[in-house]
Design a protein around this motif. Structure first.
Motif, PDB file in Angstrom:
ATOM      1  N   GLY A   1       0.852  -1.191   0.000  1.00 12.75           N
ATOM      2  CA  GLY A   1       0.000   0.000   0.000  1.00 12.75           C
ATOM      3  C   GLY A   1       0.883   1.234   0.000  1.00 12.75           C
ATOM      4  N   VAL A   2       0.259   2.387   0.120  1.00 11.71           N
ATOM      5  CA  VAL A   2       1.046   3.620   0.199  1.00 11.71           C
ATOM      6  C   VAL A   2       1.537   3.793   1.627  1.00 11.71           C
ATOM      7  N   PRO A   3       2.745   4.347   1.823  1.00 11.33           N
ATOM      8  CA  PRO A   3       3.296   4.456   3.182  1.00 11.33           C
ATOM      9  C   PRO A   3       2.641   5.591   3.962  1.00 11.33           C
TER      10      PRO A   3
ATOM     11  N   GLY B   1       2.380   3.906  -4.740  1.00 14.52           N
ATOM     12  CA  GLY B   1       2.165   5.336  -4.878  1.00 14.52           C
ATOM     13  C   GLY B   1       2.760   6.103  -3.715  1.00 14.52           C
ATOM     14  N   SER B   2       2.436   7.378  -3.639  1.00 13.84           N
ATOM     15  CA  SER B   2       2.997   8.283  -2.637  1.00 13.84           C
ATOM     16  C   SER B   2       2.126   8.285  -1.394  1.00 13.84           C
ATOM     17  N   GLY B   3       2.795   8.389  -0.241  1.00 16.53           N
ATOM     18  CA  GLY B   3       2.078   8.508   1.013  1.00 16.53           C
ATOM     19  C   GLY B   3       1.805   9.966   1.360  1.00 16.53           C
ATOM     20  N   SER B   4       1.256  10.164   2.556  1.00 12.91           N
ATOM     21  CA  SER B   4       0.949  11.520   2.983  1.00 12.91           C
ATOM     22  C   SER B   4       2.248  12.266   3.297  1.00 12.91           C
ATOM     23  N   GLN B   5       2.196  13.584   3.180  1.00 13.18           N
ATOM     24  CA  GLN B   5       3.411  14.378   3.302  1.00 13.18           C
ATOM     25  C   GLN B   5       3.401  15.178   4.603  1.00 13.18           C
TER      26      GLN B   5
ATOM     27  N   PRO C   1       9.056   6.171   7.428  1.00 15.18           N
ATOM     28  CA  PRO C   1       7.659   6.085   7.877  1.00 15.18           C
ATOM     29  C   PRO C   1       7.463   5.012   8.947  1.00 15.18           C
ATOM     30  N   THR C   2       6.600   5.324   9.898  1.00 16.88           N
ATOM     31  CA  THR C   2       6.272   4.322  10.925  1.00 16.88           C
ATOM     32  C   THR C   2       5.641   3.081  10.308  1.00 16.88           C
ATOM     33  N   HIS C   3       4.824   3.290   9.297  1.00 19.94           N
ATOM     34  CA  HIS C   3       4.184   2.171   8.596  1.00 19.94           C
ATOM     35  C   HIS C   3       4.561   2.265   7.120  1.00 19.94           C
ATOM     36  N   PRO C   4       5.636   1.581   6.698  1.00 20.70           N
ATOM     37  CA  PRO C   4       6.020   1.687   5.279  1.00 20.70           C
ATOM     38  C   PRO C   4       5.001   1.030   4.360  1.00 20.70           C
ATOM     39  N   ASN C   5       4.275   0.038   4.848  1.00 25.02           N
ATOM     40  CA  ASN C   5       3.231  -0.633   4.046  1.00 25.02           C
ATOM     41  C   ASN C   5       3.770  -1.159   2.727  1.00 25.02           C
ATOM     42  N   GLY C   6       5.032  -1.504   2.653  1.00 21.88           N
ATOM     43  CA  GLY C   6       5.628  -2.039   1.443  1.00 21.88           C
ATOM     44  C   GLY C   6       7.105  -1.709   1.415  1.00 21.88           C
TER      45      GLY C   6
ATOM     46  N   SER D   1       8.415   9.794   9.694  1.00 25.20           N
ATOM     47  CA  SER D   1       8.177   9.977  11.136  1.00 25.20           C
ATOM     48  C   SER D   1       8.601  11.369  11.617  1.00 25.20           C
ATOM     49  N   PHE D   2       9.575  11.981  10.965  1.00 19.89           N
ATOM     50  CA  PHE D   2       9.922  13.356  11.331  1.00 19.89           C
ATOM     51  C   PHE D   2      10.725  13.980  10.191  1.00 19.89           C
TER      52      PHE D   2
END
Length: 1324
Positions: A945-947, A1030-1034, A970-975, A951-952
Motif C-alpha cells: 500500500g502507500v506508506p 504510490g505516494s504517502g501523505s506528506q 515512515p512508521t508504517h512503510p506498508n511495502g 516519522s519526522f
C-alpha cells in the motif's frame, strides 16, 4: 352446387372437430395427484439466454426440470454433445441438470465460452432449454494516450471525451475529481449518453486539472480511471492583462467582452438522424447544445403527442426517455435548443422493431386414449417471426412419425391419440432480433376417477342464499358426475339445482330443508368413486330493534340500542362506527351487549352512528343520527367519587357460572362509567382479591364464568371520571364442584443441559386452575422420527424433569398433561425439543482466501455436514492474525482477531488488514455448546500500500546558500520504499510562494544537504515517501537561510522592471518564473483583486476599486458552505483595506466587498473569495507579567530610558553633533531590518494603530521537527499566483498575473528585498 355443399360440409366438420379438441383434460393442481401421474419433463428453471459470468468465480449454468419419472439430463455445446465426464472441472448437481464449472481450481472462463443447451428426458418425452450463450465479463484497462491541456476562452463550448474501454457488459461512466467527488452538473455542464462531458459554454470556475472519467464494471466490481484532463479557461480580465503587454499609456484598449452566441448542437450532429429501438425497451434520445446564454432544450413529436405516463426528461431535459416503447412510438422526434439569440433543432427518425413476442404460447395437453387435441403457437414481431416445431428436441420433419399428429403451420392437430403419442413439443418463433422457445407436452393418460374434495366436508350457508358443494375430480377419460341427496336418495335433477363442469353442485336458494348429506359420484370406463359432503342452512341475522334518531343537550348522556336475533349456532360480534369510521378512543363511549352509551356529550359527538353485526356467514347494519344542542345554564356542581355499591346478591348458581347483581351507590354528580367486579378464592388464596371483569355503568347485573374447585366471594367497585369508589361489602361465598383440569401447563420446552440429557420444563398451573385436589403432571417424551413408544412419568409440585442417557442433540416429541384426583386434562399439544448439544466434531474444509486489496480480504469455506454440528448451528468464527510485516521481517506479539458470521454463511470479509503483511487464519463452526476444531491454518499475504508520512523532518545547519535536511522513515512503510520525494519553494516576506522544485531521493538515504540556495530566504518544504503503489501523505516544514556577512539584503534582480516579489538566483535545483504585468482599459465601476491575508482570529482584506470617487465601501463575510445570512461591516472613509476581527481559528470563510453611494446604479459588488483562518496555537509561554523578576527588570529598563532621555535633552540644548552613522540608523528604511540572532527570522512589524503591514511569523518549532498534528498556515494555502504585498496603510499592491519565464538579469544588478516603493514601480 354439389361442390359448394361439400365445401360447406367440410368447414362445418372442421369447426366441430376444433370444438371437440378444446375439451382436453385439465389436471387439477393437487400435489398428491401430481406425484402419482406420469408426466413428460417440464423445464422449471434455466439460466438466461445471454449469460455473462464473472471470470473469477465458478460458472453455474442452471437447468432444472420436473417429470414423472424424474428426468435425466444431457447438454450440448456449440451444437455438439458435451461430455462432462471427460472434463474434471465440470460437474452436474445431483438430481439436477445444473452444471458447475470449477474456474476457481485452475480453469479459465474463456475456455468455456460458447452456446449451451440442456435436454431433460424421461420415458414420456424430452424438453429442451433455450440456447444459453456463456460469455465471461471483461473490464479492460484504458488505452494509454497523451492528453493535451485544454485551453478555452470564456464562453466557448467544450467537449471532454471519455472513450472508455469496450467491456462486457458495457461500463457505467461518471466524472469525478482527484478527491473522488462527483463533478457538479447543470444545464450548462452535463454528461452525454456516450460518457463525454459537454460544456455548453465554459466559465472561469471550470478551470481545473482533475477532470477524470471513471468506468465502473459492475460485473467484476472494478473501476478503471482515465488520466486526468486539464482545462484552462481564459477569462476576459486575464485576457485583457495579456493583450495590454508592451502598450503605452495612450494605447489602452481591452479585449471584447464575452460574446453571446445562439445555440449550436454539439450532439447529434447535422439536422437529422435515425434511431432503431426494440419493442418493450427504453428509448433514449439526446440533444446537447452549445451557446451563450446556456440554451434550454425542448422536445416534441412531429404529427403527434409524446406518450403520457411513459415519457420522462433527464439530464436537464437534454435526454428524452420513453419506457416500454411499442410500434406506435415510431415517428420523428424534434429537439429544439433555444436561448435569447435564437434556436437550433434536430430531427431524430425513430423506428420501433420487435423481437418475437407471444400471442398464444403452446400449452400442455393432457388427453385420454382416443381423444383429439391441438397445440397452437402464435407469435408476432417486426419483422414477423418464422414458426418452427420440434418433437422431443428434434425438428419435427425428421422426428419419428406419429399417425395421430398433423402439422398445419402454427398448429399441430392430434386425432385419436394413444399412450405412445405422449411427447414434448417445442415451438420456436424467431426473427433477426431474437427468438422464443416454448416447451409444451402432450400427455396421454388412462386413469380411473379420483375425487379430490375431502370426505364429509361441512358447508354452512344462510337461508335464502346460494349453496355451492364442491366435488373436485380427475380421471382419464373425463368422468361423468352425478349428485344424490341422502344415503339412498335418488339422483338430483330439476331447475332447483345447477351442475357445473368442475363437478360443483349449486343450490341457488338454499332453505332449511336443504340441510343434509349430499353424495357425489364420479365414473368413467375404468372405474367409479363417490364422496359425501354435509350442508347446514342457518337462520339469518337480524336487528330487531334498531338505533333511533336522538337529540341531546351538551354534557348529557345518550344511548343507542341495537338488539339482534341470530342463529343459535352462530356467534355474532357487534361493532359500532361513527361517521363510517371507528369510534373515538375516548372512555366516554361505552359499548354494551346491545347498546352504545355516550357520557358527557360534547359538540364533536354530532354525527351518524352505525351498528354492524357480523357472523361467520352474514352481516347486517343499522344507523341513527345524533344531534347535540346547547345545555341551559346550571348552578355550580360539586363532583366526587361515587359511593360504593351495596346489596350484592348471587342467583342462578350453576357449576361453571353464576349471576351477580347489586345496587349502585350515589354517583355524586359524576355519572358512573363502569363497575369493576373482583373475586376472592377462600380455598387457595384467602384475603387476596383478583380482577374478574368490568361492565358499563348502566349495567347492574352480570353473568360470571366460574372455575371448578374454587370458594368464591365477590365485591363491586364503581368508577366515574373523578375516581374509584370504595369496594362494596363481599357477597356470600359459593364453592364450585371439582372437575378435571380444563387446561395444560404452558410454555413447555425441551432443552438439554448436557450432551446426554433432555431437560423438560413448563409453567405450572395456578391454584384455581387445578379444578380439584391432587394436581399432578404427566410428562411424556419420545425420540422424533423413530418408531418408539411414549415414555411417561407423573410428577407433582415441580416444573422440571430431566431425562438422562439420551443421544447427543436429537429431536424429541414432548408433551405435559395436567391431572387431578378426578382425571386428566384434555390431550396436550406436542412440542419439539432437543437433547443436549456437544461441541462440533469437524472443522470447515476447503478454506480459501481471496485478497481484494491491501486492507481487505474475502474468505470462503465449505459448510460442515449438519450431523457433525451436534447442536444448533449458530455460525462460523474466523480467527486471523498477523504473522509478520513483509517489509521489516520482524515478528511481534501475535494478537488474534475474531470475526463471527451468523447462520449458515460460507464466506466473510476481513477488513482492517495491514498492507504488505503475512497473515494466518482458520475457521471454526459454532453451536450452542461452543466452538468446534479449527481448520488448518491458511496463510495469505496482503499487497503493498502507500506508506504513512515520514516519522519526522528536521532542518538544521542553515548557511548562506544551504540547508541540511534529516528525516525518519515512515512508521508504517506498508511495502518496500522506492524513494522519497522532496518538494520546496521560496517564500517572500509577504508569504507568497515562488516556483516549486521537486527532488527524488533514494529510499536508503536519511539526510540531504541542499546547496545553491538563496541567502536570507525562507523556504517551504513538502516531504513524503513512496512505494511501488504510490505516494504517502506528506509533512511540511519551513526554514530560512542566513544573511550574508554584511547583515543586509541585496537588491532584487530586475528591480524597477515590474516584478514585486523576491527573486531567487537560478541554481541546479531551482527554476525561476518572472511574472509580467500589463495595463488594460478598466471597466467602470468595479471591484476586483480582493485579497485576504488571514491569521488565527483576524484577516486583512484588501481590494482594488476602479470607478467614481466618493463611494462607501463595505465588507460582507460568513462561514463558507453555511446558509446563514452574510455579516456586514462598514469601511470608514475611502480606504481599500479592512481588518476582520473576532474570527474562529481553523475555519473557512467566504468574503466579498461592495460599494454603495454611486450616482448611477444600485452599487457594485466583487466576486466571492474564500480564505481559512490559521489553527489555534497553544500558548508556549508562561504569563510573566505577574513574575517578580520581570516587574523588577521593567522598572530598571524604565529608569535607564529616563536617564538617556535626560542626557539627550542636555546634549541637544548644547548643540551637539550626531555621527553620520547614527543619523543613518535613525532614518533606516523600515522595510530593511536585521535578522534576529535567536531564531533567524526577519524583524517583524508592529500590529499597532499606525496601520503598518500585518505581522505574520513562522510557527515552526525551534527544533525544526514537524509533528503530524501540526498544520501549515502559509498564505499560499489561500490563493495561487497572487504577486503582491501590503503597503504601509494596509492596502494591497499588485495584480493577478499569469506566470511566465523570467528574462535574464541585466548587468550586475543584485537582488533587493521587496518594499512598497518597489511594488509601486511595478505598474507600467
Amino acid at each position: 352446387m354439389m361442390k359448394k355443399k361439400n365445401i360447406t360440409a367440410s368447414k362445418a366438420s372442421l369447426v366441430l372437430f376444433l370444438c371437440q379438441m378444446v375439451s382436453a383434460l385439465d389436471v387439477p393442481l393437487d400435489s398428491k395427484l401430481l406425484e402419482e401421474l406420469l408426466q413428460p419433463p417440464t423445464i422449471t428453471q434455466q439460466s438466461p439466454k445471454d449469460y455473462i459470468v464473472d471470470p473469477r468465480e465458478n460458472i453455474v449454468i442452471q437447468c432444472e426440470a420436473k417429470g414423472k419419472p424424474p428426468p435425466s439430463f444431457s447438454w450440448t455445446r456449440n451444437g455438439t454433445h458435451f461430455d462432462i465426464d471427460k472434463d474434471a472441472l465440470v460437474t452436474m448437481k445431483p438430481n439436477s441438470g445444473t452444471l458447475v464449472i470449477n474456474i476457481m481450481n485452475g480453469g479459465k472462463a474463456e475456455a468455456y465460452e460458447g452456446v449451451y443447451q440442456c435436454t431433460a428426458r424421461n420415458e414420456r418425452g424430452a424438453a429442451i432449454s433455450n440456447n444459453i450463450v456463456i460469455r465471461p465479463s471483461r473490464s479492460p484497462l484504458w488505452t494509454k494516450e497523451k492528453l493535451e491541456p485544454n485551453q478555452v476562452r470564456e464562453g466557448d463550448s467544450l467537449v471532454l471525451h471519455c472513450r472508455p474501454p469496450v467491456g462486457l457488459p458495457p461500463p457505467i461512466i461518471f466524472w469525478m475529481d482527484n478527491a473522488f467527488q462527483r463533478l457538479p452538473q447543470s444545464e450548462r455542464v452535463s454528461q452525454g449518453l456516450n460518457g463525454d462531458l459537454y460544456f455548453s459554454n465554459v466559465q472561469p470556475e471550470d478551470t481545473r486539472e482533475d477532470y477524470i472519467c471513471y468506468a465502473r464494471f459492475n460485473h467484476t466490481q472494478t473501476i478503471q480511471q482515465k488520466q486526468p484532463i486539464s482545462v484552462k479557461v481564459f477569462s476576459m480580465d486575464s485576457l485583457n492583462d495579456t493583450i495590454a503587454a508592451n502598450l503605452s499609456d495612450t494605447d489602452i484598449y481591452g479585449a471584447k467582452p464575452v460574446t453571446e452566441r445562439q445555440p449550436v448542437l454539439l450532439t447529434p450532429t447535422g439536422s437529422t438522424s435515425t434511431k432503431v429501438e426494440l419493442r418493450g425497451n427504453v428509448l433514449l434520445l439526446e440533444c446537447i447544445a452549445a451557446g451563450l446564454p446556456t440554451p434550454v432544450i425542448r422536445w416534441i413529436k412531429e404529427g403527434g403527442e409524446l406518450p403520457a405516463n411513459r415519457t420522462f426528461f433527464e439530464n436537464f431535459k437534454k435526454t428524452l426517455k420513453i419506457i416500454d416503447v411499442s410500434e406506435a412510438d415510431s415517428g420523428n422526434y424534434k429537439c429544439i435548443a433555444r436561448n435569447t439569440l435564437g434556436s437550433a433543432h434536430h430531427v431524430i427518425s425513430v423506428t420501433v422493431k420487435a423481437a418475437p413476442y407471444w400471442i398464444t404460447a403452446p400449452r400442455n395437453l393432457v388427453l385420454s386414449p382416443g381423444e383429439d387435441g391441438t397445440l397452437i403457437c402464435r407469435a408476432n414481431g417486426n419483422p414477423k417471426p418464422d414458426i418452427s416445431w420440434l418433437a422431443n428436441g428434434v425438428p419435427i420433419a425428421i422426428a419419428p412419425e406419429d399417425p395421430s399428429r398433423k402439422v398445419d403451420g402454427d398448429t399441430i392437430i392430434f386425432s385419436h391419440v394413444q399412450e405412445r403419442s405422449s411427447a414434448v413439443y417445442q415451438c420456436n418463433a424467431s426473427n433477426e432480433y431474437g427468438y422464443l422457445l416454448a416447451n409444451a407436452f402432450v400427455n396421454v393418460l388412462a386413469e380411473p376417477p379420483r375425487i379430490l374434495t375431502p370426505a364429509n366436508k361441512l358447508y354452512q350457508v344462510i337461508a335464502d342464499s346460494p349453496a355451492l358443494l364442491d366435488c373436485a375430480y380427475f380421471g382419464s377419460p373425463k368422468p361423468e358426475i352425478e349428485w344424490f341427496k341422502g344415503v339412498k336418495g335418488s339422483i338430483l335433477r330439476g331447475n332447483e339445482y345447477v351442475f357445473h363442469d368442475n363437478g360443483t353442485l349449486e343450490i341457488p336458494v338454499a332453505q332449511k330443508d336443504s340441510t343434509g348429506t349430499y353424495t357425489c359420484v364420479a365414473r368413467n370406463e375404468l372405474g367409479k368413486i363417490q364422496n359425501e359432503v354435509q350442508l347446514e342452512v342457518k337462520d339469518p341475522t337480524m336487528i330487531i330493534k334498531q338505533p333511533e334518531y336522538k337529540v341531546i343537550q351538551r354534557y348529557g348522556q345518550v344511548s343507542f340500542e341495537c338488539i339482534i336475533k341470530h342463529d343459535s349456532t352462530l356467534l355474532p360480534t357487534v361493532v359500532w362506527l361513527k361517521d363510517n369510521d371507528e369510534l373515538p378512543d375516548d372512555e366516554r363511549f361505552l359499548v354494551g351487549k346491545d347498546n352504545l352509551t355516550i357520557m358527557n356529550v360534547t359538540d364533536k359527538d354530532d354525527g351518524t352512528y352505525t351498528c354492524i353485526v357480523n357472523t361467520t356467514l352474514d352481516s347486517v347494519s343499522a344507523s341513527a343520527v345524533l344531534t347535540v344542542v346547547a345545555a341551559p345554564p346550571t348552578p355550580a356542581i360539586i363532583y366526587a367519587r361515587p359511593n360504593p355499591p351495596f346489596d350484592l346478591e348471587l342467583t342462578g348458581q350453576l357449576e361453571r357460572s353464576i349471576e351477580l347483581s347489586w345496587v349502585p351507590g350515589d354517583e355524586n354528580n359524576s355519572p358512573i362509567t363502569n363497575f369493576v367486579i373482583e373475586f376472592e378464592d377462600g380455598l387457595h388464596e384467602p384475603g387476596v382479591w383478583h380482577y374478574q371483569t368490568e361492565v358499563p355503568g348502566t349495567q347492574t347485573t352480570v353473568q360470571l364464568k366460574l372455575s371448578p374447585y374454587v370458594n368464591y366471594s365477590f365485591r363491586v367497585i364503581a368508577v366515574n371520571e373523578i375516581g374509584r369508589s370504595q369496594p362494596s361489602e363481599p357477597s356470600e361465598q359459593y364453592l364450585t364442584k371439582s372437575a378435571n383440569p380444563d387446561e395444560n401447563p404452558s410454555n413447555v420446552q425441551g432443552i438439554g443441559s448436557e450432551p446426554d440429557n433432555l431437560v423438560i420444563t413448563w409453567e405450572s398451573l395456578r391454584g384455581f386452575q387445578s379444578n380439584g385436589p391432587g394436581l399432578q403432571y404427566k410428562v411424556s417424551w419420545r425420540q422424533k422420527d423413530v418408531d418408539d413408544e411414549w415414555t411417561s412419568v407423573i410428577v407433582a409440585n415441580v416444573s422440571k424433569y430431566i431425562v438422562s442417557g439420551t443421544p447427543t442433540f436429537v429431536p424429541y416429541e414432548i408433551k405435559v398433561q395436567a391431572l387431578n384426583d378426578l382425571g386428566y386434562a384434555p390431550e396436550p399439544l406436542e412440542v419439539i425439543g432437543h437433547s443436549g448439544e456437544d461441541l462440533p466434531m469437524v472443522a470447515p474444509g476447503n478454506v480459501q482466501v481471496h485478497v481484494i486489496n491491501s486492507t481487505l480480504a474475502k474468505v470462503h469455506w465449505d459448510p460442515v455436514p449438519p450431523k457433525t454440528v451436534r447442536g444448533h448451528l449458530q455460525g462460523y468464527k474466523v480467527y486471523y492474525w498477523k504473522v509478520q510485516s513483509l517489509s521489516r521481517r520482524s515478528r511481534r506479539h501475535v494478537e488474534k482477531k475474531i470475526l463471527t458470521f451468523r447462520g449458515n454463511k460460507t464466506f466473510g470479509m476481513l477488513p482492517g488488514l495491514e498492507p504488505y503483511s503475512s497473515y494466518k487464519l482458520n475457521v471454526r463452526v459454532v453451536n450452542g455448546k461452543g466452538e468446534g476444531p479449527a481448520s488448518p491454518d491458511k496463510v495469505f499475504k496482503t499487497p503493498e500500500g502507500v506508506p504513512s508520512s515520514p516519522s519526522f523532518l528536521k532542518i538544521t545547519n542553515p548557511t548562506l546558500d544551504s540547508l541540511t535536511l534529516e528525516w525518519g522513515s515512515p512508521t508504517h512503510p506498508n511495502g518496500v520504499l522506492t524513494s522519497y520525494i522532496l518538494k520546496f519553494q521560496p517564500i517572500n516576506n509577504t508569504h507568497e510562494l515562488g516556483p516549486l522544485v521537486e527532488i527524488r531521493i533514494p529510499a536508503n538515504e536519511s539526510s540531504l544537504i541542499l546547496k545553491n540556495l538563496n541567502y536570507s530566504t525562507r523556504y517551504k518544504f513538502y516531504f513524503n515517501a513512496q512505494t511501488a503503489v504510490g505516494s504517502g501523505s506528506q509533512i511540511t516544514e519551513e526554514a530560512v537561510t542566513i544573511m550574508d556577512e554584511a547583515g543586509i539584503l541585496r537588491p532584487a534582480v530586475g528591480a524597477g522592471k515590474g516584478y514585486s516579489e523576491t527573486l531567487f538566483a537560478t541554481s541546479p535545483v531551482m527554476h525561476i518564473v518572472r511574472p509580467t504585468f500589463y495595463k488594460v482599459q478598466p471597466l467602470y465601476p468595479r471591484i476586483r483583486n480582493v485579497t485576504t491575508a488571514a491569521a488565527e482570529t483576524y484577516a486583512n482584506i484588501s481590494w482594488e476599486y476602479e470607478g467614481p470617487d466618493h463611494v462607501n465601501f463595505y465588507v460582507e463575510y460568513g462561514v463558507a458552505g453555511s446558509k446563514e445570512d452574510w455579516k456586514k461591516e462598514i469601511v470608514n472613509g475611502s480606504r481599500s483595506f479592512f481588518v476582520l476581527k473576532g474570527l474562529t481559528p481553523g475555519t473557512a470563510y467566504k468574503v466579498r466587498v461592495g460599494a454603495e453611494g454611486l450616482s448611477q446604479g444600485p452599487g457594485v459588488r466583487s466576486s466571492e473569495d474564500v480564505f481559512e483562518t490559521g489553527p489555534a496555537m497553544a500558548s508556549r509561554q508562561v504569563d510573566i507579567a505577574t513574575q517578580g523578576w520581570f516587574i523588577g527588570l521593567m522598572c530598571a529598563v524604565a529608569l535607564l530610558i529616563l536617564i538617556l532621555l535626560i542626557v539627550c535633552f542636555i546634549r541637544r540644548n548644547k548643540g551637539g553633533k550626531y555621527p553620520v552613522k547614527e543619523k543613518e540608523d535613525a532614518h533606516a528604511d523600515p522595510e530593511i531590518q536585521p535578522m534576529k540572532e535567536d531564531d533567524g527570522t526577519f524583524g517583524e512589524y508592529s500590529d499597532a494603530e499606525d496601520h503598518k503591514p500585518l505581522k505574520k511569523g513562522s510557527r515552526t518549532p525551534s527544533d525544526r521537527t514537524v509533528k503530524k498534528e501540526d498544520s501549515d498556515d502559509s498564505l499560499v494555502d489561500y490563493g495561487e499566483g497572487v504577486n503582491g504585498q501590503f503597503n504601509e496603510d494596509g492596502s494591497f499592491i499588485g495584480q493577478y498575473s499569469g506566470k511566465k519565464e523570467k528574462e535574464p538579469a541585466e548587468g550586475n544588478e543584485s537582488s533587493e528585498a521587496p518594499s512598497p516603493v518597489n511594488a509601486m514601480n511595478s505598474f507600467v
